[in-house]
Motif scaffolding. Structure first.
Motif, PDB file in Angstrom:
ATOM      1  N   ASN A  22       0.636  -1.050   0.054  1.00 39.33           N
ATOM      2  CA  ASN A  22      -0.026  -0.092   0.121  1.00 39.33           C
ATOM      3  C   ASN A  22       0.652   0.899   0.304  1.00 39.33           C
ATOM      4  OD1 ASN A  22      -1.850  -1.341   0.314  1.00 39.33           O
ATOM      5  ND2 ASN A  22      -2.119  -1.770   2.307  1.00 39.33           N
ATOM      6  N   THR A  23       2.600   1.333   0.576  1.00 37.64           N
ATOM      7  CA  THR A  23       2.996   2.200   0.895  1.00 37.64           C
ATOM      8  C   THR A  23       3.552   2.680  -0.728  1.00 37.64           C
ATOM      9  OG1 THR A  23       3.139   2.179   3.036  1.00 37.64           O
ATOM     10  CG2 THR A  23       4.638   3.723   2.119  1.00 37.64           C
ATOM     11  N   THR A  24       3.780   1.753  -1.532  1.00 37.42           N
ATOM     12  CA  THR A  24       4.389   2.166  -2.858  1.00 37.42           C
ATOM     13  C   THR A  24       3.303   2.417  -3.650  1.00 37.42           C
ATOM     14  OG1 THR A  24       6.166  -0.013  -1.714  1.00 37.42           O
ATOM     15  CG2 THR A  24       6.147   0.679  -4.034  1.00 37.42           C
ATOM     16  N   LYS A  25       2.457   2.073  -3.468  1.00 37.89           N
ATOM     17  CA  LYS A  25       1.431   1.158  -4.944  1.00 37.89           C
ATOM     18  C   LYS A  25       0.727   3.690  -4.420  1.00 37.89           C
ATOM     19  CE  LYS A  25      -3.321   0.272  -5.514  1.00 37.89           C
ATOM     20  NZ  LYS A  25      -4.348  -0.887  -5.269  1.00 37.89           N
ATOM     21  N   ALA A  26       0.855   4.140  -3.234  1.00 36.28           N
ATOM     22  CA  ALA A  26       0.241   5.641  -2.896  1.00 36.28           C
ATOM     23  C   ALA A  26       1.414   6.291  -3.292  1.00 36.28           C
ATOM     24  CB  ALA A  26       0.178   5.601  -1.035  1.00 36.28           C
ATOM     25  N   MET A  27       2.261   5.955  -3.395  1.00 35.79           N
ATOM     26  CA  MET A  27       3.787   6.863  -3.757  1.00 35.79           C
ATOM     27  C   MET A  27       3.768   6.948  -5.530  1.00 35.79           C
ATOM     28  SD  MET A  27       4.680   8.764  -1.855  1.00 35.79           S
ATOM     29  CE  MET A  27       6.313   8.882  -2.495  1.00 35.79           C
ATOM     30  N   LEU A  28       2.734   5.557  -6.247  1.00 35.89           N
ATOM     31  CA  LEU A  28       2.781   5.570  -7.906  1.00 35.89           C
ATOM     32  C   LEU A  28       3.055   6.889  -8.352  1.00 35.89           C
ATOM     33  CD1 LEU A  28       2.559   1.910  -8.932  1.00 35.89           C
ATOM     34  CD2 LEU A  28       4.203   3.186  -8.840  1.00 35.89           C
ATOM     35  N   PRO A  29       1.947   8.011  -8.431  1.00 34.97           N
ATOM     36  CA  PRO A  29       1.103   8.820  -8.814  1.00 34.97           C
ATOM     37  C   PRO A  29       2.343  10.005  -8.865  1.00 34.97           C
ATOM     38  CG  PRO A  29      -0.518   8.229  -7.047  1.00 34.97           C
ATOM     39  CD  PRO A  29       0.744   7.229  -6.932  1.00 34.97           C
ATOM     40  N   PHE A  30       3.145  10.405  -7.572  1.00 32.47           N
ATOM     41  CA  PHE A  30       4.519  10.610  -7.620  1.00 32.47           C
ATOM     42  C   PHE A  30       5.475  10.626  -8.732  1.00 32.47           C
ATOM     43  CE2 PHE A  30       1.412  11.034  -4.279  1.00 32.47           C
ATOM     44  CZ  PHE A  30       1.599  12.395  -3.849  1.00 32.47           C
ATOM     45  N   ILE A  31       5.411   9.169  -8.588  1.00 32.60           N
ATOM     46  CA  ILE A  31       6.930   8.550  -9.563  1.00 32.60           C
ATOM     47  C   ILE A  31       6.800   9.416 -11.424  1.00 32.60           C
ATOM     48  CG2 ILE A  31       7.928   7.166 -10.297  1.00 32.60           C
ATOM     49  CD1 ILE A  31       7.277   5.354  -8.068  1.00 32.60           C
ATOM     50  N   PRO A  32       7.612  10.633 -11.722  1.00 31.60           N
ATOM     51  CA  PRO A  32       7.557  10.882 -12.930  1.00 31.60           C
ATOM     52  C   PRO A  32       7.886  10.199 -14.390  1.00 31.60           C
ATOM     53  CG  PRO A  32       9.256  12.150 -11.332  1.00 31.60           C
ATOM     54  CD  PRO A  32       8.949  10.537 -11.179  1.00 31.60           C
ATOM     55  N   GLU A  33       6.314  10.170 -15.030  1.00 30.02           N
ATOM     56  CA  GLU A  33       6.823   9.400 -16.906  1.00 30.02           C
ATOM     57  C   GLU A  33       8.393   8.686 -17.060  1.00 30.02           C
ATOM     58  OE1 GLU A  33       5.580   6.807 -18.617  1.00 30.02           O
ATOM     59  OE2 GLU A  33       3.883   8.056 -17.202  1.00 30.02           O
ATOM     60  N   ASP A  34       9.008  10.633 -16.647  1.00 24.75           N
ATOM     61  CA  ASP A  34      11.264   9.721 -17.360  1.00 24.75           C
ATOM     62  C   ASP A  34      11.496  11.033 -16.320  1.00 24.75           C
ATOM     63  OD1 ASP A  34      11.661  12.483 -18.880  1.00 24.75           O
ATOM     64  OD2 ASP A  34       9.630  12.315 -19.989  1.00 24.75           O
ATOM     65  N   MET A  35      13.016  11.008 -16.368  1.00 21.94           N
ATOM     66  CA  MET A  35      13.665  11.329 -15.451  1.00 21.94           C
ATOM     67  C   MET A  35      13.780  12.979 -16.248  1.00 21.94           C
ATOM     68  SD  MET A  35      13.660  10.771 -12.567  1.00 21.94           S
ATOM     69  CE  MET A  35      14.411  11.348 -11.173  1.00 21.94           C
ATOM     70  N   GLY A  36      13.784  13.356 -17.398  1.00 16.40           N
ATOM     71  CA  GLY A  36      14.133  14.075 -17.615  1.00 16.40           C
ATOM     72  C   GLY A  36      14.783  15.280 -17.498  1.00 16.40           C
ATOM     73  N   GLU A  37      14.735  16.267 -17.097  1.00 15.56           N
ATOM     74  CA  GLU A  37      15.495  17.567 -16.544  1.00 15.56           C
ATOM     75  C   GLU A  37      16.322  16.526 -14.418  1.00 15.56           C
ATOM     76  OE1 GLU A  37      12.311  20.539 -15.006  1.00 15.56           O
ATOM     77  OE2 GLU A  37      12.340  20.261 -16.936  1.00 15.56           O
ATOM     78  N   TRP A  38      15.069  15.803 -14.396  1.00 14.74           N
ATOM     79  CA  TRP A  38      15.552  15.087 -13.052  1.00 14.74           C
ATOM     80  C   TRP A  38      16.913  14.866 -12.610  1.00 14.74           C
ATOM     81  CZ3 TRP A  38      12.540  16.193  -8.678  1.00 14.74           C
ATOM     82  CH2 TRP A  38      11.445  17.004  -8.377  1.00 14.74           C
ATOM     83  N   ASP A  39      17.500  14.315 -13.710  1.00 14.42           N
ATOM     84  CA  ASP A  39      18.261  13.011 -14.004  1.00 14.42           C
ATOM     85  C   ASP A  39      20.099  13.803 -13.664  1.00 14.42           C
ATOM     86  OD1 ASP A  39      19.188  10.448 -14.623  1.00 14.42           O
ATOM     87  OD2 ASP A  39      19.766  10.589 -16.766  1.00 14.42           O
ATOM     88  N   VAL A  40      19.474  14.512 -12.644  1.00 13.69           N
ATOM     89  CA  VAL A  40      20.888  14.627 -11.931  1.00 13.69           C
ATOM     90  C   VAL A  40      21.022  13.807 -10.757  1.00 13.69           C
ATOM     91  CG1 VAL A  40      20.826  17.055 -13.072  1.00 13.69           C
ATOM     92  CG2 VAL A  40      19.304  16.426 -10.786  1.00 13.69           C
ATOM     93  N   GLU A  41      22.596  13.917 -10.115  1.00 14.43           N
ATOM     94  CA  GLU A  41      22.798  13.125  -9.180  1.00 14.43           C
ATOM     95  C   GLU A  41      22.488  14.539  -7.541  1.00 14.43           C
ATOM     96  OE1 GLU A  41      27.146  11.829  -6.848  1.00 14.43           O
ATOM     97  OE2 GLU A  41      26.363  10.761  -8.638  1.00 14.43           O
ATOM     98  N   ILE A  42      22.137  13.836  -6.615  1.00 17.61           N
ATOM     99  CA  ILE A  42      21.186  14.595  -5.448  1.00 17.61           C
ATOM    100  C   ILE A  42      22.547  14.539  -4.865  1.00 17.61           C
ATOM    101  CG2 ILE A  42      19.636  15.572  -4.384  1.00 17.61           C
ATOM    102  CD1 ILE A  42      17.904  14.063  -6.472  1.00 17.61           C
ATOM    103  N   THR A  43      22.932  15.872  -4.374  1.00 14.50           N
ATOM    104  CA  THR A  43      23.511  15.693  -2.932  1.00 14.50           C
ATOM    105  C   THR A  43      22.979  16.143  -2.111  1.00 14.50           C
ATOM    106  OG1 THR A  43      25.786  16.153  -4.440  1.00 14.50           O
ATOM    107  CG2 THR A  43      25.648  17.145  -2.301  1.00 14.50           C
ATOM    108  N   TYR A  44      23.479  15.656  -0.358  1.00 17.40           N
ATOM    109  CA  TYR A  44      22.110  15.579   0.319  1.00 17.40           C
ATOM    110  C   TYR A  44      23.729  16.224   1.370  1.00 17.40           C
ATOM    111  CZ  TYR A  44      18.045  14.035  -0.597  1.00 17.40           C
ATOM    112  OH  TYR A  44      16.714  13.930  -2.351  1.00 17.40           O
TER     113      TYR A  44
END
Length: 94
Positions: free
Chosen positions: A31-53
């Motif tokens: 259920n938790t994973t299922k609830a997150m599916l709508p927030f997963i972008p179709e493709d990464m496009g501009e999100w395809d970067v390495e994130i540093t925290y």
């Protein structure tokens, strides 16, 4: 996670997303994973970067307190994995 004993495989985003959707379809109890599916972008496009925290904001916010923030190295990360395995949030047998 590999050093802990989990098998983590690197794969392209599209493949990961497809496998995630398939697993949710095959396991309706995720259920938790299922609830997150709508927030997963179709493709990464501009999100395809390495994130540093980092902890700059936390360190600044706690600077006048006695609260410390441990570095999240292997020891701390393994403590989280131990908890997830113990509570059966992650299914794993060593």
């Amino acid at each position: 996670m590999n050093s802990y004993g989990f098998k983590v495989e690197k794969m392209p985003y599209e493949q990961w997303k497809d496998e995630l959707v398939d697993r949710v379809a095959e396991n309706p109890n995720l259920n938790t994973t299922k609830a997150m599916l709508p927030f997963i972008p179709e493709d990464m496009g501009e999100w395809d970067v390495e994130i540093t925290y980092d902890i700059t904001n936390v360190t600044n916010g706690l600077s006048e307190t006695t609260i410390t923030c441990p570095e999240v190295g292997e020891e701390v990360f393994n403590r989280y994995l131990d908890y997830f395995v113990k509570t059966k949030y992650f299914e794993f047998t060593r």
